[in-house]
Design an enzyme around this catalytic site. Structure first.
Site, PDB file in Angstrom:
ATOM      1  N   GLU A 190       0.822  -1.222   0.000  1.00  0.00           N
ATOM      2  CA  GLU A 190       0.000   0.000   0.000  1.00  0.00           C
ATOM      3  C   GLU A 190       0.852   1.265   0.000  1.00  0.00           C
ATOM      4  O   GLU A 190       0.517   2.239   0.680  1.00  0.00           O
ATOM      5  CB  GLU A 190      -0.938   0.011   1.216  1.00  0.00           C
ATOM      6  CG  GLU A 190      -1.965  -1.082   1.196  1.00  0.00           C
ATOM      7  CD  GLU A 190      -3.052  -0.889   2.243  1.00  0.00           C
ATOM      8  OE1 GLU A 190      -2.818  -0.169   3.223  1.00  0.00           O
ATOM      9  OE2 GLU A 190      -4.142  -1.454   2.064  1.00  0.00           O
TER      10      GLU A 190
ATOM     11  N   GLU B 208      -6.449  -7.837  -0.366  1.00  0.00           N
ATOM     12  CA  GLU B 208      -6.988  -7.794   1.003  1.00  0.00           C
ATOM     13  C   GLU B 208      -8.474  -7.507   0.979  1.00  0.00           C
ATOM     14  O   GLU B 208      -8.887  -6.380   0.735  1.00  0.00           O
ATOM     15  CB  GLU B 208      -6.297  -6.695   1.821  1.00  0.00           C
ATOM     16  CG  GLU B 208      -4.879  -7.010   2.191  1.00  0.00           C
ATOM     17  CD  GLU B 208      -4.234  -5.890   3.006  1.00  0.00           C
ATOM     18  OE1 GLU B 208      -4.949  -5.181   3.733  1.00  0.00           O
ATOM     19  OE2 GLU B 208      -3.004  -5.734   2.894  1.00  0.00           O
TER      20      GLU B 208
HETATM   21  C1  GAL Z   1      -4.202  -2.588   5.185  1.00  0.00           C
HETATM   22  C2  GAL Z   1      -2.805  -3.136   5.355  1.00  0.00           C
HETATM   23  C3  GAL Z   1      -2.839  -4.408   6.193  1.00  0.00           C
HETATM   24  C4  GAL Z   1      -3.646  -4.185   7.446  1.00  0.00           C
HETATM   25  C5  GAL Z   1      -5.021  -3.698   7.069  1.00  0.00           C
HETATM   26  C6  GAL Z   1      -5.907  -3.415   8.252  1.00  0.00           C
HETATM   27  O1  GAL Z   1      -4.193  -1.288   4.750  1.00  0.00           O
HETATM   28  O2  GAL Z   1      -2.233  -3.404   4.110  1.00  0.00           O
HETATM   29  O3  GAL Z   1      -1.546  -4.798   6.484  1.00  0.00           O
HETATM   30  O4  GAL Z   1      -2.977  -3.259   8.219  1.00  0.00           O
HETATM   31  O5  GAL Z   1      -4.918  -2.506   6.379  1.00  0.00           O
HETATM   32  O6  GAL Z   1      -6.099  -4.543   8.982  1.00  0.00           O
END
Ligand code: GAL
Length: 892
Positions: A188, A257
């Site tokens: 990110e 994610e």
């Molecule tokens: C994303 C990040 C993850 C985790 C998630 C929130 O932005 O890439 O590593 O932090 O947010 O759980």
């Protein structure tokens, strides 16, 4: 005898598995490439469903079960970050042991037949201490994290190369027959790139080229990186990614994610994401040309030790994931997603056969995407067999409020609000995201979420069987201030992390001030107290005067104003500065530091304020108990423990210890620390983590969680007015049959005599399935259906019930086929009820780990109300399967 045979064959199987694992060949070697539609694995486009699991957030003993439950839930891939700080705690000294045994983890994934997406980062965020960077990284001269900075790039490259080389040496890449099909560099970065100007842009290019130059020969991903170079796939992260498109038509649409829940802080509410909404988001993604989706998290696990990030992230990383913190199925989430995955995978041949779907607008907020080389002809064909696998359709109703009736190829479909129907043959619905057929489970945690009628009630309660820690408690009083000759004195304030190097949460700051007679009488006359002020502080400070606690402040760069009770002459001031998880997100976070910023002053003195920042300060890192390692079986002998009586529990800064026998059986174990304040806890030397009974705000939780409409982490929260976390996971493998050493460091005061443990499992399961529910998904691949001899529409739906592994359905508490009403643990019969339901269900399920019951009149011997839509509702109790245990013992 049978049991013994099973046991022996299991042993043989595990030996074979071990051999396979050592050989490192899990697949016939295959190449991975991609086009705009999907990853191409061994020459074929694939639809991938990935389970996010972070290996250090579980024990190696838990990994096989978590991976197998992910596979059973329909995942064909696993995704993990690589945690640099865990692997290189000291620069140049690597740790790939125990929970950090990444090679073993990857091999287990491979031996389960699953692919792996390895996100090396090495910045990972992940609510992990310091975002995954080792804290020593900040001490490298001239370093600036995550930008075009040579010292940083050198270190980053060294670690990324180390991991790529390790994977290659262990033969873990796909082209070596291993499971690793895809990697990730950075994480990110697009979110913060702007803060670095041109240097940020250069860094992106450098990171991409560096990664590609390592010869891993599988695709690399950058997530949330709109300017990812042409040969790196930019991927989406978020609650919904259906409207995301990669930055080039040559790249597939990947979702690294999918936030199926969220994390929380000490003193925060607990977030929950409804199963219907995640299913909706996932179905929409594949509907709109997505081809890889990863649940962040599928299993969240635990931030053991001091690994949780922050500031202030709790020890549990449960995440409301389909597998809960203990590795037990979270129902109906796990089951509903399993059904969704089965439906999506039925569509896979059609999904990958075409370059893009046919879009059909069905209504103002309704749309279909049809995947078929010739959608119309196939869907209208009368030959039942021709469409499975060659034509798949997704029908969406994105209206948050109203159901919709739509028609496609001459057939009518009813779509509940905010839902997607999946038609693996372009005609019959296999699954709708808003219709949950999966069971609900009631376990030993403490929240309750209720949903509108369309969704089942999900409720949990404290399990009945709680084991008090039986033995006597002993106490060792921590020493305030300097306790060792490695303490040192300098003038001026030092930054917290520069001194502790994050070896401990705690740093003592000690100084002495002198107070005149005049000051005292000035305060007395004016009824005022002098104040210690700190311009800015994070995360927590305790202020002591002359050996007594004056007060504490908690916050993120907050001002401290602490009234003091001073005496004439010398006054010893001790400040205990504490971190509760280092920053893991944001540009320049390495510069954030910890402890105090600005000046420390004494205010309210007769002659004005005094700045004591430049005074002589003595520094002591950590606690005496920590340095003696009194939480280990050997180390605890070194401390002067004395017996503790319930009447004489001190209020602050004490170590407690007790020995306990674990609950019988193999279920996970949970420790209840509700009676304690704040501190850290160890079992047999294993650091379970920080604990804190900080209470969530009284308001802001929702009585009813409506799955409809866009989710955010504030939408469906629970636990208002209660401590955020009271249960702490003790992995079974950390326990011995007896004499387990429990050590607690308590900062603020609590009652150890009320600490208890319990064995954690699903106690009650409930399900409700109606006649109109969809046929079981496994029936779709039955040869009679595939070859068109039988129509899927003629197959009755089924109810599936399942207890945890090693448990059986011990009794049916409620069963009614007819028009039952109410939700789990509150089910009641309606006007229509088949009298034999209880005996039919009991016969099918009692004594079994799982069972399934067809929803049809013939099963219950009667049509209890002709012309009325009937539902089967069941509530069952699960208990440990003691019979197997006993019979195998008697067999021997
Ligand atoms: C994303 C990040 C993850 C985790 C998630 C929130 O932005 O890439 O590593 O932090 O947010 O759980």
């Amino acid at each position: 005898m049978i049991e013994l045979r099973i046991a022996l064959s299991c042993l043989a199987l595990s030996l074979i598995l071990n051999l396979v694992v050592t050989a490192g060949e899990f697949f016939k070697p295959f190449n991975v490439t991609y086009d705009h539609r999907a990853l191409i694995i061994d020459g074929k486009r694939r639809i991938l469903i990935s389970a996010g699991i972070h290996y250090p957030r579980a024990t190696p003993q838990m990994w096989p079960d978590i991976i197998s439950k992910s596979k059973e839930g329909g995942a064909n891939a696993v995704q993990t970050y690589v945690f640099w700080s865990a692997h290189e705690p000291v620069r140049g000294q690597y740790n790939f042991e125990g929970r950090n045994d990444i090679v073993k983890f990857v091999k287990l994934v491979g031996s389960s037949g699953l692919y792996l997406h390895l996100r090396i980062g090495p910045y990972v965020c992940a609510e992990w201490n310091f975002g995954g960077f080792p804290v020593w990284l900040r001490d490298i001269p001239g370093i600036e994290f995550r930008t075009d900075n040579k010292p940083f790039k050198d270190e980053m490259q060294r670690f990324v190369k180390k991991i790529v080389d390790l994977m290659r040496e262990e033969m873990l890449f796909s082209w070596q027959g291993g499971p690793v099909i895809m990697l990730q560099i950075e994480n990110e970065y697009g979110n913060i790139e702007g803060s670095f100007g041109q240097k940020g842009k250069n860094y992106v290019k450098w990171a991409a080229n560096m990664a590609l130059g390592l010869g891993a020969s599988v695709p690399w991903v950058m997530c949330r990186q709109v300017d990812a170079p042409e040969n790196i796939i930019d991927a989406c992260n978020g609650y919904y990614c259906d409207s995301f498109w990669p930055n080039s038509h040559n790249k597939p649409k990947l979702w690294t994610e999918n936030w199926d829940g969220w994390y929380t802080k000490w003193g925060g509410r607990l977030p929950h994401r409804p199963a219907e909404d995640i299913a909706f988001a996932v179905a929409r993604f594949y509907q709109r040309e997505g081809s890889f989706q990863n649940y962040y998290m599928y299993f969240g696990g635990t931030n053991f030790g001091r690994t949780s990030g922050g500031p202030n992230y709790i020890t549990s990383y449960d995440y409301d994931a389909p597998l809960d913190e203990y590795g037990i199925l979270r129902q109906p989430k796990w089951g509903h997603l399993k059904d969704l995955h089965a439906a999506i995978m039925l569509c896979e041949p059609a999904l990958v056969a075409v370059d893009s779907p046919k879009y059909i607008k069905l209504g103002p907020k309704q749309e279909a995407h049809v995947y078929s080389e010739n959608a119309h002809i196939r869907a209208e064909s009368t030959n039942e067999s021709s469409n499975i696998g060659s034509c798949a359709a997704f029908l969406a109703n994105i209206d948050e409020h109203k159901a919709a009736s739509v028609s496609l190829f001459g057939r009518t479909y009813t779509l509940p609000p905010w839902s997607v129907s999946i038609l693996p043959d372009c005609r019959n619905t296999a699954f709708n995201t808003a219709k949950v057929g999966a069971q609900i489970s009631v376990k030993s945690t403490e929240y309750s979420v209720s949903s509108p009628d369309i969704s089942p009630l999900q409720k949990t309660m404290i399990q009945d069987k709680v084991f008090p820690i039986p033995e006597t408690w002993m106490i060792y009083q921590e020493q305030l201030g300097a306790w060792n000759n490695d303490s040192f004195t300098v003038s001026g304030l030092l930054e917290h992390l520069n001194v502790t190097k994050d070896k401990s949460d705690y740093l003592w700051y000690i100084t002495r001030i002198s107070v005149s007679k005049e000051d005292i009488s000035f305060w007395e006359k004016n009824s005022v107290k002098p104040m210690l002020t700190i311009d800015s502080m994070r995360d927590l400070v305790y202020v002591f005067v002359n050996g007594k606690l004056a007060g504490s402040t908690f916050g993120h760069w907050v001002k401290v104003e602490q009234p003091l009770l001073l005496v004439e002459g010398h006054n010893d001031i001790i400040l205990l500065s504490e971190t509760t998880g280092l920053q893991n997100y944001g540009a320049f976070y390495e510069k954030d530091g910890a402890g105090f910023k600005g000046q420390i002053k004494l205010t309210g003195l007769l002659n004005g304020d005094i700045d004591i920042s430049a005074s002589l300060w003595t520094y002591q890192v950590g606690l005496k108990g920590e340095s003696l390692q009194i939480y280990t079986t050997e180390g605890n002998e070194k401390a002067n423990w004395t017996n503790l009586t319930p009447e004489a529990i001190p209020s602050t800064f004490s170590w407690y210890k007790a020995y306990f026998g674990p609950p019988v059986g193999n279920d996970p174990v949970a420790l209840n620390l509700r009676s304690m304040g704040k501190g850290q806890v160890w079992v047999n030397g294993h650091h379970l983590g920080r604990y804190w009974t900080l209470v969530a705000p009284k308001t802001g939780c929702q009585e009813v969680c409506d799955y409809r409409g866009a989710y955010d982490s504030e939408k469906c929260t629970t636990n208002c007015g209660k401590p955020t976390q009271i249960w702490y996971h003790i992995p079974r493998s950390w326990l011995k049959p007896s004499n387990n050493l429990l050590v607690i460091f308590e900062e603020t005061g609590g009652n150890p005599f009320e600490i208890s443990i319990l064995s954690y499992s699903t106690k009650t399961i409930c399900a409700k399935v109606s006649e109109s529910h969809y046929p079981p998904l496994h029936m779709w691949s039955h040869p009679d259906i595939v070859e068109g001899r039988v129509s899927i529409t003629g197959i009755a739906p089924e109810m599936q019930l399942q207890c945890d592994k090693g448990h059986i359905i011990s009794s049916i508490e409620f069963a009614s086929y007819g028009t039952p009403k109410g939700n789990c643990q509150k089910l009641v019969k309606g006007n229509c009820h088949a009298p034999d339901t209880l005996s039919v269900v009991s016969q099918a399920c009692n004594g079994k780990n799982s069972c399934s019951i067809k929803i049809a009149n013939s099963i219950f011997g009667v049509d209890p109300c002709h012309g009325v839509l009937k539902t089967l509702a069941v509530e069952a109790k699960c208990s440990p399967n003691t019979i197997t245990l006993e019979s195998s013992v008697s067999d021997l």
